[in-house]
Design a protein around this motif. Structure first.
Motif, PDB file in Angstrom:
ATOM      1  N   VAL A  10      62.409 -59.103 157.479  1.00 27.28           N
ATOM      2  CA  VAL A  10      63.032 -58.485 158.648  1.00 27.28           C
ATOM      3  C   VAL A  10      64.503 -58.863 158.683  1.00 27.28           C
ATOM      4  CG1 VAL A  10      63.013 -58.259 161.157  1.00 27.28           C
ATOM      5  CG2 VAL A  10      60.860 -58.586 159.925  1.00 27.28           C
ATOM      6  N   SER A  11      65.364 -57.853 158.813  1.00 22.84           N
ATOM      7  CA  SER A  11      66.809 -58.100 158.876  1.00 22.84           C
ATOM      8  C   SER A  11      67.468 -57.004 159.689  1.00 22.84           C
ATOM      9  CB  SER A  11      67.404 -58.140 157.465  1.00 22.84           C
ATOM     10  OG  SER A  11      68.806 -58.309 157.515  1.00 22.84           O
ATOM     11  N   ASP A  12      68.239 -57.395 160.692  1.00 23.01           N
ATOM     12  CA  ASP A  12      69.026 -56.451 161.498  1.00 23.01           C
ATOM     13  C   ASP A  12      68.176 -55.302 162.046  1.00 23.01           C
ATOM     14  OD1 ASP A  12      71.367 -57.927 161.013  1.00 23.01           O
ATOM     15  OD2 ASP A  12      71.729 -56.852 159.143  1.00 23.01           O
ATOM     16  N   GLY A  13      66.980 -55.633 162.516  1.00 22.40           N
ATOM     17  CA  GLY A  13      66.128 -54.646 163.148  1.00 22.40           C
ATOM     18  C   GLY A  13      65.208 -53.890 162.215  1.00 22.40           C
ATOM     19  N   LEU A  14      65.389 -54.061 160.901  1.00 20.32           N
ATOM     20  CA  LEU A  14      64.573 -53.329 159.923  1.00 20.32           C
ATOM     21  C   LEU A  14      63.537 -54.256 159.307  1.00 20.32           C
ATOM     22  CD1 LEU A  14      64.049 -50.757 158.246  1.00 20.32           C
ATOM     23  CD2 LEU A  14      65.684 -51.655 156.568  1.00 20.32           C
ATOM     24  N   ALA A  15      62.278 -53.849 159.390  1.00 21.26           N
ATOM     25  CA  ALA A  15      61.196 -54.559 158.715  1.00 21.26           C
ATOM     26  C   ALA A  15      60.876 -53.835 157.408  1.00 21.26           C
ATOM     27  CB  ALA A  15      59.953 -54.612 159.597  1.00 21.26           C
ATOM     28  N   ARG A  16      60.803 -54.599 156.336  1.00 18.12           N
ATOM     29  CA  ARG A  16      60.416 -54.042 155.045  1.00 18.12           C
ATOM     30  C   ARG A  16      59.074 -54.664 154.648  1.00 18.12           C
ATOM     31  NH1 ARG A  16      63.304 -51.213 151.424  1.00 18.12           N
ATOM     32  NH2 ARG A  16      65.222 -51.759 152.547  1.00 18.12           N
TER      33      ARG A  16
END
Length: 257
Positions: A10-16
């Motif tokens: 998770v980074s800057d609102g984006l989950a991968r």
């Protein structure tokens, strides 16, 4: 790359979410199944996650259930069928959580998808496929029936007749055929896949995030209820959206142009 069967970053609102068993074509075994459910719970619950990318390591997206692991289970217990049912329930909890979440999801499909892999892919709201991807059912090859939501998600995407063709015959779709059928959203060259998926996810993060989530909910809910109920829900939802600071700021910016 971590040894976890499925990764979450998770980074800057984006989950991968990355399926991470490339040596088994990302087929899921019991450990991966538990991990999938746990990640889905976390993604659905976290307010800092506003969009999701679902991708996979290696040459294949997902081959569904790990048949070798299933065979080992069958040899360990007289109640193997109940064990498989329990594992399917765990997968399905994860699918339901992601499908019903307010987070828009895009899947990046770089290679073959088979069996329950179709269900993992179709949990996403948008599916971007590489021109090298292929799609098949193959359940009947080993005497099994659809799981991972395939019996519901596949007809929703392509219609009943085409869904039956895929699950009742050995047909394998190319990426171009999958696009024609409506199984995927778009097809891009293999070397453009990651960039295109990140572009879509960034659009969600930079846009009216709450509105995307409400739009996703409305569209999914419409299939299961009368038109009049959807109209009432739309009216209430757009009124509620109109009152949000995000909408007010965007409306003011639009009218000032």
């Amino acid at each position: 790359m971590s040894d976890d069967a499925i990764l979450l970053h998770v980074s800057d609102g984006l989950a991968r979410i990355t399926l991470n068993r490339p040596h088994r074509m990302n087929a899921v075994d019991p450990a991966a199944i538990e991990r999938w459910r746990d990640i889905a719970r976390e993604v659905a619950a976290r307010d800092d996650i506003r969009a999701v990318v679902l991708d996979a390591a290696g040459r294949a997206f997902c081959a569904g259930g790990d048949v070798r692991a299933m065979d080992e289970l069958a040899g360990q217990t007289d109640a193997a069928g109940r064990t498989i049912t329990a594992l399917a329930d765990v997968i399905h909890e994860g699918h339901l959580l992601l499908r019903d979440s307010a987070k828009p999801i895009v899947a990046a499909v770089q290679g073959p998808v088979a069996g329950g892999g179709l269900g993992f892919m179709l949990v996403a709201d948008l599916v971007v496929a590489s021109d090298r991807a292929t799609f098949s059912s193959r359940y009947s090859d080993i005497g099994l029936t659809p799981d991972c939501g395939v019996s519901w998600l596949l007809p929703e995407a392509v219609g009943t007749r085409r869904a039956l063709e895929l699950v009742l015959t050995p047909r394998t779709l190319t990426a171009a055929e999958a696009l024609d059928w409506g199984l995927v959203t778009e097809v891009v060259p293999a070397d453009s896949l990651a960039g295109r998926v990140d572009e879509l996810a960034r659009t969600w993060l930079d846009g009216a995030t709450a509105a995307f989530g409400e739009a996703k909910r409305l569209v999914h809910a419409a299939r299961e209820r009368p038109f009049a109920v959807s109209l009432d829900d739309e009216a209430v939802t757009i009124g509620r959206s109109f009152e949000t600071p995000e909408a007010q700021a965007r409306i003011a910016a639009f009218t000032s142009r």
